[in-house]
Motif scaffolding. Structure first.
Motif, mmCIF file in Angstrom:
data_model
loop_
_atom_site.group_PDB
_atom_site.id
_atom_site.type_symbol
_atom_site.label_atom_id
_atom_site.label_comp_id
_atom_site.label_asym_id
_atom_site.label_seq_id
_atom_site.Cartn_x
_atom_site.Cartn_y
_atom_site.Cartn_z
ATOM 1 N N GLU A 1 0.821 -1.220 0.000
ATOM 2 C CA GLU A 1 0.000 0.000 0.000
ATOM 3 C C GLU A 1 0.856 1.271 0.000
ATOM 4 O OE1 GLU A 1 -0.054 -1.774 4.236
ATOM 5 O OE2 GLU A 1 -0.337 -2.470 2.167
ATOM 6 N N GLU A 2 2.117 1.175 0.421
ATOM 7 C CA GLU A 2 2.989 2.353 0.444
ATOM 8 C C GLU A 2 3.608 2.636 -0.920
ATOM 9 O OE1 GLU A 2 5.245 3.511 3.663
ATOM 10 O OE2 GLU A 2 4.362 2.150 5.128
ATOM 11 N N LEU A 3 3.353 1.767 -1.895
ATOM 12 C CA LEU A 3 3.852 2.009 -3.243
ATOM 13 C C LEU A 3 3.079 3.122 -3.948
ATOM 14 C CD1 LEU A 3 4.347 -1.681 -4.454
ATOM 15 C CD2 LEU A 3 6.092 -0.125 -3.560
ATOM 16 N N GLU A 4 1.908 3.437 -3.423
ATOM 17 C CA GLU A 4 1.071 4.476 -4.027
ATOM 18 C C GLU A 4 1.812 5.805 -4.135
ATOM 19 O OE1 GLU A 4 -1.988 4.081 -5.178
ATOM 20 O OE2 GLU A 4 -2.512 2.082 -4.428
ATOM 21 N N ILE B 1 11.955 6.161 -1.394
ATOM 22 C CA ILE B 1 10.710 6.518 -0.725
ATOM 23 C C ILE B 1 10.884 6.421 0.789
ATOM 24 C CG2 ILE B 1 9.319 5.732 -2.667
ATOM 25 C CD1 ILE B 1 8.552 3.279 -1.004
ATOM 26 N N LYS B 2 10.126 7.260 1.493
ATOM 27 C CA LYS B 2 10.134 7.233 2.953
ATOM 28 C C LYS B 2 8.908 6.475 3.432
ATOM 29 C CE LYS B 2 10.495 10.119 7.087
ATOM 30 N NZ LYS B 2 10.610 11.510 7.618
ATOM 31 N N LEU B 3 9.116 5.436 4.227
ATOM 32 C CA LEU B 3 8.022 4.600 4.714
ATOM 33 C C LEU B 3 7.405 5.193 5.967
ATOM 34 C CD1 LEU B 3 9.772 1.116 4.310
ATOM 35 C CD2 LEU B 3 8.395 2.364 2.642
ATOM 36 N N SER B 4 6.207 4.758 6.285
ATOM 37 C CA SER B 4 5.520 5.238 7.484
ATOM 38 C C SER B 4 6.285 4.875 8.751
ATOM 39 C CB SER B 4 4.106 4.658 7.551
ATOM 40 O OG SER B 4 4.143 3.240 7.508
#
Length: 409
Positions: A329-332, A390-393
């Motif tokens: 879901e973080e690929l969005e 990308i920076k993850l949650s």
């Protein structure tokens, strides 16, 4: 093992003895020379395996009882089977053998099928120990599996489908993973925790079901079959991998057509539709149909992409080398615009997975690619791609590759 050795070709037995000699491995009666000292009191008898009788070789090999030694012998015999196939003339190949040849001669075969099946839970086929008639069997069964992501980063088998040449379902069963599951990949597999809650079969149970087919020289058929064999923990040399058999014209052999594109081009239907989970029985049947299209209808293994297929490919972006710790879901956040993500399971057990971003049009895909803030380069096929951070949650960062599917005009 004694009976299987007794039915093996003498040349195979000679090579197995030479292998044991080179590694100085010892059976119950020591190594080869120590065995001969006890077995044959004649000091002038030759020690060269090629000058010993079939019975002498069998007697020595049956002194090896440890499972790891037996696995080694079977693996080497299977390796010899493939090497002999490569060296034999193609003129007498059956259509089925021709497809096996196309698989094992593909540049990716040696890497994809380089298993290390020496652990206790692997099943190694003994077909390389058989007489030539068994090895030349043209019987086929197709296999496909559904996998989940386990806590240790490996993939676990949760469902397996097997069909025969007539597309009759031999096996369609849920399997209980032996490790904690962290991602059921329900959008891909269609499987939930509830589906396998009551599953009682293990990987060993599936191996035992398939063993009679493998021992009689049956050819295993599948698309990217190495992935299925790895989770099944089965090493079998006679395989037809439709991902390696079929190819596009004027492209490197390393570019593999998808199962869906092959079905559209050759069979005239889609086996997978966007947003619909996979079905391993349907996928196994599709792989068998593709093999039969060549065997029975002499379909060309070089396929030409249709204009429609090229347009579909242009409307996609390929996200790959995605670390397993990156939730899908973080690929969005990687891409702009409207798109649907089609997440794919890893081809091999490892640290990465991949996904396709499906756009409404090629223009939308091109625009999204241009807006990516990353380092642009080309991949090994010359296709444009970018590396994005990308920076993850969770606060950590990860690098991901985003590639176009078709060369810019």
């Amino acid at each position: 093992m004694e009976l299987k050795l007794a039915t093996a070709e003498k040349q195979v037995l000679e090579e197995l003895v030479k292998l044991l000699q080179s590694r100085d491995l010892r059976g119950d009666n020591g190594n080869w020379k120590e065995f001969l000292h006890v077995y044959d009191k004649n000091a002038d008898s030759p020690s060269d395996p090629s000058r010993r009788s079939h019975e002498d070789l069998v007697q020595f090999l049956t002194t090896f009882k440890k499972k790891e030694d037996l696995q080694l012998l079977k693996c080497h015999a299977n390796h010899l089977l493939i090497e002999n196939l490569k060296q034999e003339s193609q003129d007498e190949d059956t259509p089925e053998q021709m497809l096996v040849r196309l698989t094992v001669e593909h540049p990716s075969y040696s890497l994809d099928y380089s298993f290390k099946p020496y652990s206790e839970d692997w099943f190694v086929s003994d077909v390389g120990m058989k007489m030539k008639k068994v090895m030349e069997s043209t019987n086929m069964v197709a296999v496909d599996c559904e996998m989940v992501l386990c806590e240790d980063g490996t993939e676990g088998l949760v469902r397996v489908g097997v069909v025969d040449r007539d597309l009759k379902v031999i096996l369609d069963e849920f399997v209980k993973p032996n490790k904690p599951v962290v991602d059921y990949r329900t959008d891909i597999t269609g499987i939930t925790a509830e589906d396998i809650e009551n599953a009682s079969l293990s990987v060993v149970d599936i191996q035992e079901t398939l063993q009679p087919f493998l021992s009689t020289g049956t050819i295993l058929v599948g698309h990217s079959l190495n992935r299925d064999l790895e989770v099944l923990k089965i090493d079998h040399p006679k395989v037809i991998d439709t991902a390696l058999v079929f190819k596009y014209p004027n492209t490197r052999k390393l570019r593999r057509p998808s199962l869906n594109n092959l079905c559209k081009s050759i069979l005239g239907y889609e086996v997978r539709k966007t947003g619909v989970p996979h079905d391993c029985v349907h996928d196994a049947s599709a792989a068998m149909k593709l093999a039969l299209a060549v065997v029975e209808k002499r379909v060309d293994t070089t396929i030409k992409p249709s204009k429609e297929m090229l347009e579909v490919e242009k409307a996609k972006l390929f996200l790959h080398k995605i670390p397993n710790n990156v939730p899908s879901e973080e690929l969005e956040q990687v891409l702009s615009g409207k798109f649907t993500l089609d997440v794919k399971q890893a081809k091999t057990q490892g640290r990465y997975y991949c996904a396709f971003a499906l756009f409404h049009s090629s223009e939308d895909a091109d625009q999204a690619f241009e807006h990516i803030d990353g380092i642009e380069m080309t991949d090994s096929l010359g296709l444009p791609q970018k590396v994005v951070i990308i920076k993850l949650s969770s606060g950590s960062r990860a690098s991901i590759y985003v590639r176009k599917m078709v060369q810019d005009e």
